[in-house]
Structure formats: C-alpha cells, structure tokens
Design a protein around this motif. Structure first.
Motif, PDB file in Angstrom:
ATOM      1  N   THR A  68     -10.512   1.491   4.904  1.00  0.00           N
ATOM      2  CA  THR A  68     -11.642   1.041   5.868  1.00  0.00           C
ATOM      3  C   THR A  68     -12.899   0.973   5.281  1.00  0.00           C
ATOM      4  O   THR A  68     -13.772   0.298   5.574  1.00  0.00           O
ATOM      5  N   GLY A  69     -13.354   1.855   4.243  1.00  0.00           N
ATOM      6  CA  GLY A  69     -14.670   2.019   3.563  1.00  0.00           C
ATOM      7  C   GLY A  69     -15.739   2.109   4.586  1.00  0.00           C
ATOM      8  O   GLY A  69     -15.692   2.898   5.343  1.00  0.00           O
ATOM      9  N   THR A  70     -16.716   1.166   4.548  1.00  0.00           N
ATOM     10  CA  THR A  70     -17.724   1.363   5.821  1.00  0.00           C
ATOM     11  C   THR A  70     -17.039   1.068   7.187  1.00  0.00           C
ATOM     12  O   THR A  70     -18.041   1.150   8.298  1.00  0.00           O
ATOM     13  N   ALA A 121     -14.931   4.087  -7.860  1.00  0.00           N
ATOM     14  CA  ALA A 121     -13.771   3.628  -8.605  1.00  0.00           C
ATOM     15  C   ALA A 121     -12.485   3.667  -7.583  1.00  0.00           C
ATOM     16  O   ALA A 121     -11.624   2.503  -7.910  1.00  0.00           O
ATOM     17  N   LEU A 122     -12.326   4.632  -6.697  1.00  0.00           N
ATOM     18  CA  LEU A 122     -11.236   4.368  -5.788  1.00  0.00           C
ATOM     19  C   LEU A 122     -11.234   3.215  -4.955  1.00  0.00           C
ATOM     20  O   LEU A 122     -10.245   2.720  -4.593  1.00  0.00           O
ATOM     21  N   ALA A 123     -12.383   2.555  -4.741  1.00  0.00           N
ATOM     22  CA  ALA A 123     -12.224   1.278  -3.977  1.00  0.00           C
ATOM     23  C   ALA A 123     -12.146   0.189  -4.832  1.00  0.00           C
ATOM     24  O   ALA A 123     -11.803  -1.048  -4.339  1.00  0.00           O
ATOM     25  N   GLY A 161      -9.216   3.045  11.716  1.00  0.00           N
ATOM     26  CA  GLY A 161      -9.683   2.688  10.410  1.00  0.00           C
ATOM     27  C   GLY A 161      -9.229   4.012   9.701  1.00  0.00           C
ATOM     28  O   GLY A 161      -9.269   5.187   9.961  1.00  0.00           O
ATOM     29  N   LEU A 162      -8.484   3.509   8.393  1.00  0.00           N
ATOM     30  CA  LEU A 162      -8.065   4.835   7.566  1.00  0.00           C
ATOM     31  C   LEU A 162      -8.550   4.728   6.150  1.00  0.00           C
ATOM     32  O   LEU A 162      -8.533   3.777   5.694  1.00  0.00           O
ATOM     33  N   ASP A 163      -8.874   5.745   5.653  1.00  0.00           N
ATOM     34  CA  ASP A 163      -9.416   5.826   4.074  1.00  0.00           C
ATOM     35  C   ASP A 163      -8.857   7.220   3.632  1.00  0.00           C
ATOM     36  O   ASP A 163      -9.026   8.283   4.248  1.00  0.00           O
TER      37      ASP A 163
HETATM   38  C1  LIG Z   1     -12.003  -2.471  -1.691  1.00  0.00           C
HETATM   39  S1  LIG Z   1     -12.487  -1.241  -0.862  1.00  0.00           S
HETATM   40  C2  LIG Z   1     -12.517  -1.966   0.904  1.00  0.00           C
HETATM   41  C3  LIG Z   1     -13.352  -1.236   1.956  1.00  0.00           C
HETATM   42  C4  LIG Z   1     -13.829  -1.750   2.858  1.00  0.00           C
HETATM   43  N1  LIG Z   1     -12.451  -2.200   3.747  1.00  0.00           N
HETATM   44  C5  LIG Z   1     -14.522  -3.527   2.686  1.00  0.00           C
HETATM   45  O1  LIG Z   1     -13.615  -4.510   2.814  1.00  0.00           O
HETATM   46  O2  LIG Z   1     -15.426  -3.469   2.518  1.00  0.00           O
HETATM   47  C6  LIG Z   1     -10.797  -0.157  -0.729  1.00  0.00           C
HETATM   48  C7  LIG Z   1     -10.788   1.092   0.023  1.00  0.00           C
HETATM   49  O3  LIG Z   1      -9.486   1.475   0.084  1.00  0.00           O
HETATM   50  C8  LIG Z   1      -9.713   2.943   0.001  1.00  0.00           C
HETATM   51  N2  LIG Z   1      -8.600   3.521  -0.608  1.00  0.00           N
HETATM   52  C9  LIG Z   1      -8.339   3.670  -1.943  1.00  0.00           C
HETATM   53  N3  LIG Z   1      -6.867   4.143  -2.016  1.00  0.00           N
HETATM   54  C10 LIG Z   1      -6.651   4.549  -0.852  1.00  0.00           C
HETATM   55  C11 LIG Z   1      -5.311   5.095  -0.309  1.00  0.00           C
HETATM   56  N4  LIG Z   1      -4.426   5.422  -1.064  1.00  0.00           N
HETATM   57  N5  LIG Z   1      -5.255   5.361   0.927  1.00  0.00           N
HETATM   58  C12 LIG Z   1      -6.262   4.627   1.746  1.00  0.00           C
HETATM   59  N6  LIG Z   1      -7.175   4.263   1.433  1.00  0.00           N
HETATM   60  C13 LIG Z   1      -7.600   4.247   0.077  1.00  0.00           C
HETATM   61  C14 LIG Z   1     -11.116   3.010  -0.891  1.00  0.00           C
HETATM   62  O4  LIG Z   1     -11.631   4.486  -0.858  1.00  0.00           O
HETATM   63  C15 LIG Z   1     -12.088   2.030  -0.301  1.00  0.00           C
HETATM   64  O5  LIG Z   1     -12.604   2.418   0.771  1.00  0.00           O
END
Ligand SMILES: C[S@@+](CC[C@H](N)C(=O)[O-])C[C@H]1O[C@@H](n2cnc3c(N)ncnc32)[C@H](O)[C@@H]1O
Length: 273
Positions: A113-115, A200-202, A133-135
């Motif tokens: 969910t990010g933000t 980087a995780l995103a 929302g899950l992150d």
């Molecule tokens: C591309 S960002 C999207 C954030 C937000 N949904 C947006 O559209 O602005 C991807 C998100 O997935 C999360 N993420 C990465 N690996 C994950 C996992 N294994 N389980 C849950 N969330 C994860 C990241 O921390 C990041 O917030």
C-alpha cells in the motif's frame, strides 16, 4: 532559482522553483504572483536556498515538500514510501470501472500500500467500502495510517504489516496492487530522482521484475471471494507475462490492460470464477 535548477538538469525548473519558494515562505504557490514585490525574510531565503540545493542534487520536489497530490488526496510521504505517481491513478480508474455501484459494501485489499494511495482513493469513491492496506515496510504502514486518518478514512480502513497476502484468510471483493516491478539490472538506469529517493523495496522485484506478481497471483484464489476481481499495475512491456501468471492461477483476464495518459498499458484487471 530557475536558472540554477535548469543548469542542474531539472526538467521543470520554473514549476519546481515556484513550489520550493512557496514552501519556504509557507504560502500557497498561487500567492507568489501577488507577493512578487515583497521582500523575502532572511529565514525564508535561507530555507529556499537549502531546498534549492536539495532539488539540484536530484531530490524530487514532493520529497522536499513532504507530501504529494494523488487523485483528490494530499498524501504525506516518508523515506519508506514510494512517491505515488499519476500512472497509478489508472489502477484506481480500472478498479472503479470493475465495481461501478457506489452503494455496494466492497471489501478491498491493497497489497504493497505504500502511502495508502490506491486504498484511500478507492475508499473515497466507494463510501460503503472497507479496506485493508498491507505493506512489508513498517514505516510505510505508519505513513499509510497517517494518510488514511488525514482523509477521515480510519473508521473504514486498517493497515497491516506482512508479506503480500500470506497471513490473510480471504473474502475480498477487490484486490489491488502496484507492486515492485523493476528488474535488478534496470535499477542502475533509473533517474537519480527514483534511484536515490524511492525505497528499493518499492522498486525491485527479482531478476525479471515479476517476483512480486508471482507471489500476488499465487494468493489471489484464496484472497478473492467468488466473483471478486483484482487490478494490478504493470511495468512497461509486462502485460503478457502478468496475464499468463494470472491465468495460470485460474483467473480470467478482463480485456487489454487500461492505458495510462502516456498510452502505456498500465492496469490489468482479472476476475475469479
Ligand atoms: C511500487 S510501491 C507501491 C506503493 C503504493 N501502492 C503506490 O502505488 O504508490 C510497492 C510497495 O510494495 C511494498 N512491498 C514490497 N515487497 C513487499 C512484500 N513482500 N509484501 C508486502 N509489501 C511489499 C513496498 O514496501 C512498497 O510500498
């Protein structure tokens, strides 16, 4: 300011300068036109110079301001959150098209969910919906909770920390996700605004950029109730691969992906029987 930002390679130096100066003066950017003759207080001048140096070093304006517009929302950012992009509004549009009835009490899950951007936008547009929302990132989850609270959505939303949907039972009408989709090899070629300031995780999802889609697709048959649907954001050129992953898990892909404003297929919808 504008000249320095243009020299530093900023694509929109006029706009950036206006936004940063307004932030330094704690005023609305539109007010700068009427305050053009006023002297700038020393403290605001120092703040503007500091913001200028950060922007010239590649930090996006939204990171410096600490917030960014998405849909009809003003979302707080943190170092743990991706800066939400206009392209992602395509996911919101596709999800609203999939569930057009405003009166239905949908259960929504936003994976990564990010933000909280996608979940918050959907809850605003579907006033009887509830959502999770899950992150993976605890910092992102905190920011998502703050954003949902600022939008008055806390009574209809909760935010969890987890690894995709692994810990959730199911029963969702709609699962949405903008997962990481950059390949490890593409990271070095990203602009400094993205590479240095988005977490980087995103961004990164394995050697072929599809690891997150594999994990999400595997969970959808359990997470979705019969007749439910999913909408996933796509990276450029990923439509066929992601559609194949969804079909392999028994989902019916709904037509071609919805295109973003740049014409790129961006939001892929699928339903479970
Ligand atoms: C591309 S960002 C999207 C954030 C937000 N949904 C947006 O559209 O602005 C991807 C998100 O997935 C999360 N993420 C990465 N690996 C994950 C996992 N294994 N389980 C849950 N969330 C994860 C990241 O921390 C990041 O917030």
């Amino acid at each position: 300011m504008t000249t320095a930002l243009a020299a530093a390679g900023c694509q929109t130096p006029d706009l950036d300068a206006r936004l940063l100066l307004a932030h330094a003066l704690a005023t609305d950017p539109g007010d700068l036109f009427t305050r053009g003759e006023e002297p700038v207080p020393a403290a605001a001048e120092a703040a503007a110079e500091a913001f200028l140096a950060r922007r010239a070093a590649g930090e996006p304006v939204g990171r410096i301001l600490g917030h960014r517009a998405f849909w009809s929302l003003d979302l707080l950012l943190s170092p743990d959150t991706l800066e939400p992009r206009p392209d992602t509004e395509t996911v919101v549009e596709a999800a609203l098209d999939m569930f057009p009835d405003v009166a239905v009490p949908l259960r929504i899950l936003d994976l990564g969910t990010g933000t909280g951007a996608i979940l918050a936008a959907l809850l605003l547009e579907r006033p009887r919906a509830t959502g999770i929302g899950l992150d993976r990132s605890e910092g992102a989850a905190r920011t998502a909770r703050d954003n949902l609270a600022r939008a008055g959505l806390t009574p209809r939303a909760s935010v969890l920390v987890g690894d995709w949907g692994a810990a959730l039972a199911g029963g969702f009408d709609l699962v949405v996700s903008n997962p990481p989709y950059i390949t490890a090899g593409e990271m070095a070629g990203l602009s400094r605004e993205v590479r240095l300031f988005d977490p980087a995780l995103a961004l990164v999802a394995g050697e072929d950029g599809l690891d997150a889609y594999r994990a999400i697709a595997a969970g959808l048959p359990r997470l979705l109730r019969p007749g439910g649907g999913a909408v996933l954001e796509l990276g450029a050129g990923q439509e066929a691969s992601v559609a194949a992953l969804l079909r392999a898990r028994g989902l019916a892909v709904c037509g071609p992906a919805r295109r973003d404003l740049g014409g790129v297929p961006r939001a892929l919808a699928a339903r479970i029987a």
